[in-house]
Design an enzyme around this catalytic site. Structure first.
Site, PDB file in Angstrom:
ATOM      1  N   GLU A  96       0.855  -1.254  -0.077  1.00  0.00           N
ATOM      2  CA  GLU A  96      -0.049   0.185  -0.052  1.00  0.00           C
ATOM      3  C   GLU A  96       0.775   1.172  -0.018  1.00  0.00           C
ATOM      4  O   GLU A  96       2.050   1.320   0.560  1.00  0.00           O
ATOM      5  CB  GLU A  96      -0.872   0.115   1.251  1.00  0.00           C
ATOM      6  CG  GLU A  96      -1.957  -1.224   1.204  1.00  0.00           C
ATOM      7  CD  GLU A  96      -2.758  -1.043   2.376  1.00  0.00           C
ATOM      8  OE1 GLU A  96      -3.694  -1.961   2.283  1.00  0.00           O
ATOM      9  OE2 GLU A  96      -2.667  -0.351   3.276  1.00  0.00           O
ATOM     10  N   CYS A 109       3.264   8.322   1.445  1.00  0.00           N
ATOM     11  CA  CYS A 109       3.848   7.416   2.404  1.00  0.00           C
ATOM     12  C   CYS A 109       4.354   6.045   1.664  1.00  0.00           C
ATOM     13  O   CYS A 109       3.206   5.646   1.010  1.00  0.00           O
ATOM     14  CB  CYS A 109       2.941   7.191   3.647  1.00  0.00           C
ATOM     15  SG  CYS A 109       3.245   6.077   4.593  1.00  0.00           S
ATOM     16  N   CYS A 116       6.124  -7.246   6.807  1.00  0.00           N
ATOM     17  CA  CYS A 116       7.128  -6.792   7.786  1.00  0.00           C
ATOM     18  C   CYS A 116       7.452  -7.933   8.730  1.00  0.00           C
ATOM     19  O   CYS A 116       6.647  -8.460   9.443  1.00  0.00           O
ATOM     20  CB  CYS A 116       6.860  -5.527   8.618  1.00  0.00           C
ATOM     21  SG  CYS A 116       8.170  -4.925   9.402  1.00  0.00           S
ATOM     22  N   CYS A 120       5.866  -5.747  15.473  1.00  0.00           N
ATOM     23  CA  CYS A 120       5.503  -5.045  16.690  1.00  0.00           C
ATOM     24  C   CYS A 120       4.072  -5.357  17.038  1.00  0.00           C
ATOM     25  O   CYS A 120       3.120  -5.336  15.944  1.00  0.00           O
ATOM     26  CB  CYS A 120       5.625  -3.495  16.135  1.00  0.00           C
ATOM     27  SG  CYS A 120       7.695  -3.153  15.975  1.00  0.00           S
ATOM     28  N   CYS A 123       0.985  -2.895  15.586  1.00  0.00           N
ATOM     29  CA  CYS A 123       1.143  -2.573  14.024  1.00  0.00           C
ATOM     30  C   CYS A 123       0.525  -3.728  13.321  1.00  0.00           C
ATOM     31  O   CYS A 123       0.682  -4.718  13.318  1.00  0.00           O
ATOM     32  CB  CYS A 123       2.427  -2.497  13.686  1.00  0.00           C
ATOM     33  SG  CYS A 123       2.604  -2.040  11.950  1.00  0.00           S
ATOM     34  N   SER A 200      11.732   5.940   8.064  1.00  0.00           N
ATOM     35  CA  SER A 200      11.452   5.428   9.364  1.00  0.00           C
ATOM     36  C   SER A 200      12.092   4.314   9.762  1.00  0.00           C
ATOM     37  O   SER A 200      11.628   3.266   9.092  1.00  0.00           O
ATOM     38  CB  SER A 200      10.019   5.835   9.524  1.00  0.00           C
ATOM     39  OG  SER A 200       9.687   5.233  10.911  1.00  0.00           O
ATOM     40  N   CYS A 341      -1.147   5.597   9.886  1.00  0.00           N
ATOM     41  CA  CYS A 341       0.076   4.778  10.150  1.00  0.00           C
ATOM     42  C   CYS A 341      -0.480   3.416  10.921  1.00  0.00           C
ATOM     43  O   CYS A 341      -1.443   3.521  11.755  1.00  0.00           O
ATOM     44  CB  CYS A 341       0.766   5.459  11.417  1.00  0.00           C
ATOM     45  SG  CYS A 341       1.503   7.027  10.576  1.00  0.00           S
TER      46      CYS A 341
HETATM   47  N1  SAH Z   1       9.042  -0.147  10.085  1.00  0.00           N
HETATM   48  C1  SAH Z   1       9.231   1.305  10.026  1.00  0.00           C
HETATM   49  C2  SAH Z   1       8.453   2.133   9.162  1.00  0.00           C
HETATM   50  C3  SAH Z   1       6.879   1.713   9.025  1.00  0.00           C
HETATM   51  S1  SAH Z   1       5.875   2.248  10.378  1.00  0.00           S
HETATM   52  C4  SAH Z   1       8.840   1.809  11.670  1.00  0.00           C
HETATM   53  O1  SAH Z   1       8.407   0.935  12.441  1.00  0.00           O
HETATM   54  O2  SAH Z   1       9.384   2.847  11.957  1.00  0.00           O
HETATM   55  C5  SAH Z   1       5.710   3.938  10.414  1.00  0.00           C
HETATM   56  C6  SAH Z   1       5.221   4.361  11.838  1.00  0.00           C
HETATM   57  O3  SAH Z   1       3.868   4.309  12.037  1.00  0.00           O
HETATM   58  C7  SAH Z   1       6.266   3.741  12.795  1.00  0.00           C
HETATM   59  O4  SAH Z   1       6.497   4.708  13.865  1.00  0.00           O
HETATM   60  C8  SAH Z   1       4.995   3.080  13.734  1.00  0.00           C
HETATM   61  O5  SAH Z   1       5.391   2.503  14.914  1.00  0.00           O
HETATM   62  C9  SAH Z   1       3.745   3.664  13.606  1.00  0.00           C
HETATM   63  N2  SAH Z   1       2.725   2.973  13.885  1.00  0.00           N
HETATM   64  C10 SAH Z   1       2.443   1.672  13.593  1.00  0.00           C
HETATM   65  N3  SAH Z   1       1.121   1.255  13.734  1.00  0.00           N
HETATM   66  C11 SAH Z   1       0.519   2.259  14.271  1.00  0.00           C
HETATM   67  C12 SAH Z   1      -1.018   2.462  14.694  1.00  0.00           C
HETATM   68  N4  SAH Z   1      -1.775   1.661  14.927  1.00  0.00           N
HETATM   69  N5  SAH Z   1      -1.167   3.944  15.198  1.00  0.00           N
HETATM   70  C13 SAH Z   1      -0.181   4.842  15.008  1.00  0.00           C
HETATM   71  N6  SAH Z   1       1.233   4.483  14.419  1.00  0.00           N
HETATM   72  C14 SAH Z   1       1.478   3.277  14.232  1.00  0.00           C
HETATM   73 FE1  SF4 Z   2       7.254  -3.428  11.007  1.00  0.00          FE
HETATM   74 FE2  SF4 Z   2       7.287  -0.824  11.523  1.00  0.00          FE
HETATM   75 FE3  SF4 Z   2       5.124  -2.093  11.800  1.00  0.00          FE
HETATM   76 FE4  SF4 Z   2       7.053  -2.574  13.348  1.00  0.00          FE
HETATM   77  S1  SF4 Z   2       5.832  -0.785  13.203  1.00  0.00           S
HETATM   78  S2  SF4 Z   2       5.751  -4.092  12.460  1.00  0.00           S
HETATM   79  S3  SF4 Z   2       8.867  -2.313  12.055  1.00  0.00           S
HETATM   80  S4  SF4 Z   2       6.036  -1.838   9.872  1.00  0.00           S
END
Ligand code: SAH
Ligand code: SF4
Length: 353
Positions: A96, A109, A116, A120, A123, A200, A341
């Site tokens: 996406e 973005c 991934c 996390c 996420c 990021s 995000c």
């Molecule tokens: N993998 C990288 C880049 C993609 S995620 C990273 O984690 O930095 C981009 C950002 O969105 C990261 O800071 C991530 O923690 C945040 N993010 C992930 N899930 C989210 C959510 N449900 N609400 C808000 N931010 C979120």
């Molecule tokens: Fe991957 Fe970033 Fe999501 Fe963590 S927050 S699972 S590193 S995309």
């Protein structure tokens, strides 16, 4: 990535590789510049459209290569103007990309991987696991598609900023990422300034410092917790690099004069948004040149976290302000189309397709 007949995709070649390819076809290297321009500035779908090169070279390109962009499987527009594209890659994998309109420009973005591996816990992308790394052409193809869409919709805003905050952990696809970033700034190509690019990461070694040395973009670090113990709960894989080690590495990160690192901190209701966390974060920030970007959590279906209370967000922000930590609050856009995000998970995975 090659097409089904095994021919190279011209979009997967960086400038030097394209030059070699053209020379391999028996042409002078300067032809590469023309072909490059057709690919990245004119977004042609076939060599036949490259009208300033000989018919003969066009035919040879046609025979020996292909031009394959991701396919737009879905285009969703949010009530706030945010547009999300679900893209299908040549092998059927989905990614996406999101266009976010700001006052004067558009921020895109971008995804760097399909899925991934970091998992996390908050996420959506993390729940998919890693499908695979994106190629040079797939990373930059997202921008070609965005530009075409903006042109078709007659948008008055120009695409200006790029953030690698879509699917995937960019520093785990280091080679293709750096290749794509090099190509981005080519004046006969997409011509996007390095100053407009943010990558990021959760913090990958040795990728962080290697990326810093390239000078190809700004770095944002996904912190999300001020202590190792809490970070390990939220991001178990990322936290295998202990927080004190991560901070020590970041202190060595090459920064330009007045440049700061960005620390992203997603506020999860009741989990990491208490005053004590803010005070810990202030302490952590005193050792680095950094600013904090707070993001209110966007609840994702099936994940065990809640959005923070707006009053807690304000209080958290104030604690940082009062201690002179530069802090911004990111406004979430595109929530109604799951484009915010961390909500990037392909619909087939979400089960609403
Ligand atoms: N993998 C990288 C880049 C993609 S995620 C990273 O984690 O930095 C981009 C950002 O969105 C990261 O800071 C991530 O923690 C945040 N993010 C992930 N899930 C989210 C959510 N449900 N609400 C808000 N931010 C979120
Ligand atoms: Fe991957 Fe970033 Fe999501 Fe963590 S927050 S699972 S590193 S995309």
């Amino acid at each position: 990535m090659t097409d089904t007949q095994g021919k190279p995709n011209l979009l997967d070649l960086n400038f030097h590789q394209l030059e070699d390819f053209i020379v391999g076809l028996g042409e002078k290297p300067f032809r590469a510049r023309q072909v490059w321009q057709w690919l990245w500035q004119n977004a042609v779908a076939s060599p036949q459209e490259m009208t300033n090169i000989s018919k003969d070279l066009r035919a040879r390109l046609e025979e020996s290569s292909c031009i394959v962009l991701p396919r737009v499987a879905k285009r969703l527009q949010s009530s706030d103007g945010t547009v999300k594209f679900v893209l299908e890659l040549a092998d059927g994998a989905q990614i996406e990309t999101v266009l976010i309109p700001e006052k004067t420009h558009i921020t895109q973005c971008l995804s760097s991987q399909a899925g991934c591996a970091m998992g996390c816990t908050f996420c959506s992308t993390g729940t998919m696991g890693l499908k695979r790394n994106l190629t040079h052409g797939e990373i930059l193809g997202q921008i070609l598609l965005a530009r075409a869409d903006l042109e078709a919709s007659g948008s008055a805003l120009r695409l200006r900023n790029l953030v690698f905050m879509g699917m995937g952990e960019p520093l785990l696809n280091f080679e293709h990422l750096v290749n794509a970033l090099e190509s981005l700034r080519h004046p006969q190509g997409l011509d996007i300034s390095t100053r407009r690019i943010t990558v990021s990461t959760v913090g990958i070694v040795p990728g962080i410092l290697e990326f810093g040395r390239t000078g190809l973009g700004s770095l944002a670090v996904s912190l999300h917790a001020p202590t190792q113990e809490l970070r390990a709960r939220l991001m178990p894989k990322a936290a295998r690099l202990p927080l004190d080690k991560l901070m020590e590495i970041l202190r060595q990160y090459p920064l330009a004069h007045r440049e700061k690192l960005t620390f992203e901190y997603v506020l999860l209701g009741g989990v990491n948004d208490r005053a004590e966390h803010a005070r810990e974060l202030v302490r952590l920030m005193s050792h680095v040149k950094g600013k904090v970007n707070l993001i209110a959590y966007n609840p994702s279906p099936g994940l065990p976290y809640e959005a923070p209370d707006p009053a807690d967000v304000e209080a958290f922000q104030k604690i940082l302000w009062d201690k002179s930590v530069t802090v911004t609050l990111r406004k979430s856009k595109g929530k109604d189309i799951f484009a915010a995000c961390g909500q990037l998970v392909t619909a087939s995975e979400r089960g609403d397709d």
